[in-house]
Design an enzyme around this catalytic site. Structure first.
Site, short mmCIF file in Angstrom:
data_model
loop_
_atom_site.label_atom_id
_atom_site.label_comp_id
_atom_site.label_asym_id
_atom_site.label_seq_id
_atom_site.Cartn_x
_atom_site.Cartn_y
_atom_site.Cartn_z
N LYS A 112 0.84 -1.31 -0.10
CA LYS A 112 -0.03 -0.02 -0.02
C LYS A 112 0.74 1.43 0.00
CE LYS A 112 -3.25 -3.12 0.55
NZ LYS A 112 -4.12 -3.44 -0.45
C1 LIG Z 1 -5.21 -4.41 0.16
C2 LIG Z 1 -6.79 -4.20 0.25
C3 LIG Z 1 -7.58 -4.51 1.28
C4 LIG Z 1 -7.14 -5.55 2.51
O1 LIG Z 1 -5.98 -5.19 2.94
P1 LIG Z 1 -5.27 -6.12 4.08
O2 LIG Z 1 -4.35 -5.23 5.07
O3 LIG Z 1 -4.32 -6.75 3.05
O4 LIG Z 1 -5.94 -6.98 4.69
C5 LIG Z 1 -8.95 -4.38 1.18
N1 LIG Z 1 -9.65 -3.61 0.28
C6 LIG Z 1 -8.54 -3.49 -0.71
C7 LIG Z 1 -9.16 -2.57 -1.88
C8 LIG Z 1 -7.12 -3.69 -0.74
O5 LIG Z 1 -6.46 -3.25 -1.78
#
Ligand SMILES: *Cc1c(COP(=O)(O)O)cnc(C)c1O
Length: 412
Positions: A197
Site C-alpha cells: 500500500k
Molecule cells: C489490500 C486491500 C484490502 C485488504 O487489506 P489487508 O491489509 O491486506 O488485509 C482491502 N481492500 C482493498 C481494495 C485492498 O487493496
C-alpha cells in the site's frame, strides 16, 4: 533513445521509503518495553503509538474517529459488523475489487451483490439504482489504485435510498476528491498498511467514521467486546455488550505506520510529478485513451492506465514494453470476483453460513463473467504503468519514450 537497455526501476511506495524515522519510533517502543497498546510499565502513562496514529489519521482524513486494527481485511469485517450487517442483508460492491472486498461481506453473513465499473475503473454510480433491493443495506466503493470514486454521486444516490456508504481506501491513502480526503465522504472508511500500500507497516489497518455508534461498535468488535476507558474518554459508550473478535494493532506496527503516514504527502508529490512527465509524452496517442480521472488534482499518481481502443494491440504492446524493461501490468484473468474460486464454489466455512445457499443454480446470474460486459471489456483493454518511490525523472522519461516508440511499432 540509446540501444542499451535501461535497468528496471524498483517498484513500491511506502515500503521503499522506510528509513530513520521508522527506526526511531520502533526503537522507542522497544526501549520502553511497551509493545501493547492499552498498557505497559507505567499505569499512569499508557503507550502512545497506536493512540497517536489514530489521532494523526483522524486529523489527516478530516473525520471524527479513527480506530487502528490488525489489517485492512480486519477493518472491513469490523466496519461491516459495526454498521450492523448480517444474514439477509445485501451490499453492492464492484466485481472488480480485491479478495477481501467480497469475503469480508460473506464473513459477516451478508451477501455481496456485484456491480460494474465504468471508465474510471471504479464503482459506476448508476449501478446503485439498477441493483438496489429492499434487502440492500450498504454500497461499498473501492478507490482503486490512487484514483477517487465519484463520491458526490455515490453519497447522493445511496443516501437517497437509506443505504450506508462504506469507503475502501486500502489502496489509496493520500488521495483526495474535490479537495477532501477520501474516507471522509461515506459513513465508514477502511485503510490498510499492508506491504503493497501507499503507506505500510507490513500488516495493519484502520477504521474511520464520524458516527459515535459505529465507532463504539467497531472498538468492541476489535477488542473482544471490551470498551476500555481510553475509548470512553473519546465516546461515551451506549451499546449493550456483545461478542467481538480480537483485531488490535500492536505498538510496533503503529510506530512504523505513524512514521509512514508522516511521509505520505511527500510520496504522493513524487508520484504526481513523475506521472505528469509520463503523461506529457503519452497523452493523445492515436488509439490509446487514459483511465478517466474525475478529479485529477486529487489523484495519487502511482499508476497510469493506458486504455486501448483495439483489444488486439494490448498483448503485443505489453510484451514489447516488458522487453524494454518497463514495469507494466495487464489483467491476469483472476482479478474479477466472479473468476475467483470462492465465488465459483459459493462456499463459506460452513454450508449454513453461505449467503448463496438458497440459490437453486450456482453460479447464479450476477456472479458470472457474462453478466459484466463492461467490466470484462474495460479490464482487458488496459496496460498499467506503475510509478514508485525509487523511480527517477529519467525513469519517467524512459517510460514515456518507450510507450511512444512502441506505439509507432504496434499502432502506427
Ligand atoms: C489490500 C486491500 C484490502 C485488504 O487489506 P489487508 O491489509 O491486506 O488485509 C482491502 N481492500 C482493498 C481494495 C485492498 O487493496
Amino acid at each position: 533513445m540509446s540501444d542499451s537497455l535501461r535497468p528496471r526501476p524498483v517498484p513500491g511506495l511506502g515500503s521503499n521509503a522506510i528509513g530513520k524515522e521508522e527506526e526511531e519510533l520502533v526503537l522507542d517502543v522497544l526501549r520502553r518495553k511497551e509493545p501493547f497498546r492499552y498498557y505497559g510499565l507505567d499505569p499512569k502513562s499508557p503507550p502512545p503509538m497506536v493512540a497517536t496514529l489514530e489521532r494523526e489519521m483522524q486529523a489527516y482524513i478530516g473525520i471524527e474517529y479513527a480506530l487502528a486494527v490488525s489489517s485492512g481485511t480486519a477493518a472491513l469485517e469490523v466496519a461491516y459488523a459495526a454498521i450492523g450487517l448480517g444474514p439477509g442483508d445485501e451490499v453492492i460492491v464492484p466485481a472488480w475489487s480485491w479478495v477481501s472486498c467480497f469475503t469480508a461481506i460473506v464473513r459477516v453473513g451478508a451477501r455481496p451483490v456485484l456491480c460494474e465499473i465504468d471508465d474510471t475503473l471504479n464503482f459506476d454510480p448508476s449501478e446503485i439504482d439498477r441493483l438496489v433491493t429492499p434487502r440492500t443495506k450498504a454500497v461499498s466503493v473501492i478507490h482503486y489504485q490512487g484514483v477517487a470514486v465519484e463520491m458526490d454521486k455515490i453519497v447522493l444516490a445511496a443516501h437517497r435510498k437509506g443505504l450506508f456508504v462504506v469507503e475502501d481506501c486500502a489502496q489509496s491513502l493520500g488521495t483526495t476528491y474535490r479537495g477532501r480526503q477520501i474516507g471522509s465522504w461515506g459513513d465508514v472508511a477502511i485503510y490498510s498498511f499492508q506491504y503493497n500500500k501507499t503507506a505500510t507497516c507490513g500488516e495493519g489497518g484502520l477504521v474511520a467514521t464520524r458516527d459515535q455508534r459505529i465507532y463504539e461498535r467497531a472498538v468492541r468488535l476489535s477488542d473482544l467486546g471490551n470498551y476500555r476507558p481510553y475509548h470512553a474518554g473519546i465516546v461515551t459508550p451506549k451499546e449493550p455488550a456483545f461478542v467481538g473478535g480480537q483485531y488490535r494493532m500492536s505498538e510496533l506496527a503503529a510506530a512504523v505506520a505513524l512514521a509512514q503516514l508522516r511521509k505520505i504527502n511527500m510520496i504522493r508529490e513524487h508520484c504526481r510529478k513523475l506521472q505528469s512527465r509520463v503523461l506529457q509524452k503519452v497523452t493523445g496517442l492515436k488509439g490509446i485513451n487514459l483511465r478517466r480521472v474525475p478529479d485529477s488534482t486529487g489523484d495519487f499518481g502511482f499508476e497510469i492506465y493506458l486504455m486501448f481502443e483495439n483489444l488486439e494491440q494490448v498483448a503485443p504492446f505489453h510484451e514489447k514494453l516488458n522487453a524494454l524493461n518497463v514495469n507494466c501490468g495487464a489483467r491476469t484473468g483472476t482479478y474479477p470476483q466472479y473468476n475467483r474460486d470462492y465465488v465459483k464454489t459459493g462456499l463459506a466455512h460452513h454450508p449454513a453460513l453461505s449467503p448463496f445457499k438458497d440459490f437453486k443454480e450456482w453460479p447464479a446470474p450476477g456472479y458470472r463473467a457474462q453478466d459484466f460486459p463492461r467490466t470484462e471489456d474495460l479490464t482487458k483493454r488496459y496496460i498499467a504503468l506503475p510509478i514508485g518511490w525509487l523511480y527517477t525523472e529519467e525513469d519517467a522519461d524512459y517510460i514515456g519514450d518507450s510507450v511512444v516508440k512502441i506505439h509507432r511499432e504496434v499502432c502506427g
